[in-house]
Design a protein around this motif. Structure first.
Motif, PDB file in Angstrom:
ATOM      1  N   ARG A  34       0.863  -1.088   0.063  1.00  0.00           N
ATOM      2  CA  ARG A  34       0.031   0.132   0.073  1.00  0.00           C
ATOM      3  C   ARG A  34       0.733   1.467   0.102  1.00  0.00           C
ATOM      4  O   ARG A  34       0.767   2.116  -0.766  1.00  0.00           O
ATOM      5  N   ASN A  69      -0.309   4.411  -3.351  1.00  0.00           N
ATOM      6  CA  ASN A  69      -1.396   5.095  -2.723  1.00  0.00           C
ATOM      7  C   ASN A  69      -2.559   5.156  -3.883  1.00  0.00           C
ATOM      8  O   ASN A  69      -3.723   5.658  -3.255  1.00  0.00           O
ATOM      9  N   ALA A  75      -8.061   2.818   2.585  1.00  0.00           N
ATOM     10  CA  ALA A  75      -7.688   2.110   1.215  1.00  0.00           C
ATOM     11  C   ALA A  75      -8.707   0.923   0.877  1.00  0.00           C
ATOM     12  O   ALA A  75      -8.556   0.349  -0.218  1.00  0.00           O
TER      13      ALA A  75
END
Length: 365
Positions: free
Chosen positions: A215, A219, A247
């Motif tokens: 992650r 992004n 996310a």
């Protein structure tokens, strides 16, 4: 022809979706189709059923608090199934799921129509009850035919059962609006998607862990996991602990999985065991690049590693993270995988699979 099905419920789930599609197919051919569910509350199908299909709730799905109640409740289920089938007098009965299969076989002893039972889960793992496994070994030889999802799963049965087994995988519908020429588009946010019940065997805790490892470098990518189940709270807690709340999404059950897949950029199957990976096949039919754990059964029979998808060792979070990052970084490879993935419908198309079912039934009736 009069066809009858038995299944526990018609709620969300792979088996429920397949039985709905099969029932709709034969109803569309002009056959008389009836679906028996074990409880009245389950007569409302999560998936759309043809208006001509009759659904009968047997009011026999109550839970059992102890072994004695279990025996009584299952006796009631057997009686209810038998009574209803004697009235229906179908030309053939098709049952889905192990426990329902066993009850259906017992309830039809001495009746004049053939019985097909279909194992929908991984028979090496399910059922997890020793009693149900013993009953399966004793009762299954009475069935006229036993449908399995893969050749390899035959090894979980005795020789007498193997002789009655046939392999018919689940049908994969052609997606008219699939990404026929998958092209990596430039957009602010890209999505990794997965679909399934929020249960342990789906491995979503592993998927969250793998996603957390990539992650920070990506992004612009998010993870969306569609479905619901008993582990929802636990998985949301893991999401927060991994600091992924901005996310990762758990939108719940989707009534239109095809639409959800068509909006995504990459599909991941993180299951540690599968009877048949419906979501994986649907993603491929939609023209998505896919990554899957090489679990039992089927992913390795569907995916030609590196050609139409990526296989990684089951449960290996590091390898899963590496595979996800590799595809995120390689637009050309994603496009190539997606193009080849769509060919799944040539092998497992609905027309081809339903023809196999029809030929089998014609031999039995």
């Amino acid at each position: 022809m009069k066809l009858a099905f038995t299944i526990s419920t018609l709620s969300q789930g792979g088996a429920e979706r397949v039985i709905t599609n099969m029932a709709n197919h034969w109803a569309g051919k002009g056959h008389e189709v009836t679906i028996l569910t074990l409880s009245v509350s389950s007569i409302n199908s999560f998936f759309k059923l043809d208006s001509s299909i009759k659904v009968v709730g047997l009011a026999a799905g109550r839970s059992s608090k102890n072994p004695f109640e279990a025996v009584i409740n299952n006796a009631r289920r057997i009686f209810a199934i038998r009574k209803t089938l004697k009235t229906l007098a179908p030309d053939i009965l098709i049952s889905f799921m192990t426990e329902t299969n066993i009850l259906s076989i017992i309830s039809t002893v001495g009746l004049s129509f053939p019985v097909i039972v279909s194992e929908r889960a991984n028979p090496k793992v399910y059922p997890n009850s020793i009693i149900w496994k013993l009953l399966r070994s004793v009762v299954y030889p009475i069935a006229d035919k036993i449908i399995l999802q893969s050749e390899a799963s035959k090894d979980n049965f005795s020789g007498i059962i193997k002789k009655k087994c046939a392999v018919i995988p689940n049908p994969v519908s052609y997606v008219k609006d699939s990404k026929q020429d998958f092209k990596v588009t430039i957009k602010q946010k890209k999505t990794i998607v997965s679909l399934g019940r929020l249960v342990e065997e789906k491995g979503y805790d592993l998927l969250l862990n793998a996603f957390s490892r990539i992650r920070a470098h990506h992004n612009d990518w998010s993870l969306v996991i569609y479905g619901d189940g008993p582990l929802r709270g636990q998985l949301e807690g893991a999401m927060d602990e991994l600091k992924l709340s901005d996310a990762v999404q758990f939108p719940g059950i989707t009534n239109d999985p095809t639409e959800a897949l068509l909006k995504a950029d990459l599909f991941v199957l993180s299951s540690t065991t599968e009877g048949f990976p419906n979501a994986l096949c649907e993603a491929m039919a939609c023209g998505l690049p896919v990554i899957s754990f090489d679990c039992l059964y089927w992913p390795a029979e569907i995916i030609d590693n590196g050609k139409n998808g990526i296989l990684v060792p089951t449960g290996d979070v590091n390898k899963l993270a590496e595979a996800m990052e590799a595809l995120i970084n390689d637009n050309d490879h994603r496009e190539t995988l997606a193009k080849e993935a769509r060919k799944i419908t040539e092998r497992l198309g609905a027309d081809k699979i339903m023809e196999a079912w029809s030929k089998l039934i014609d031999k039995l009736v």
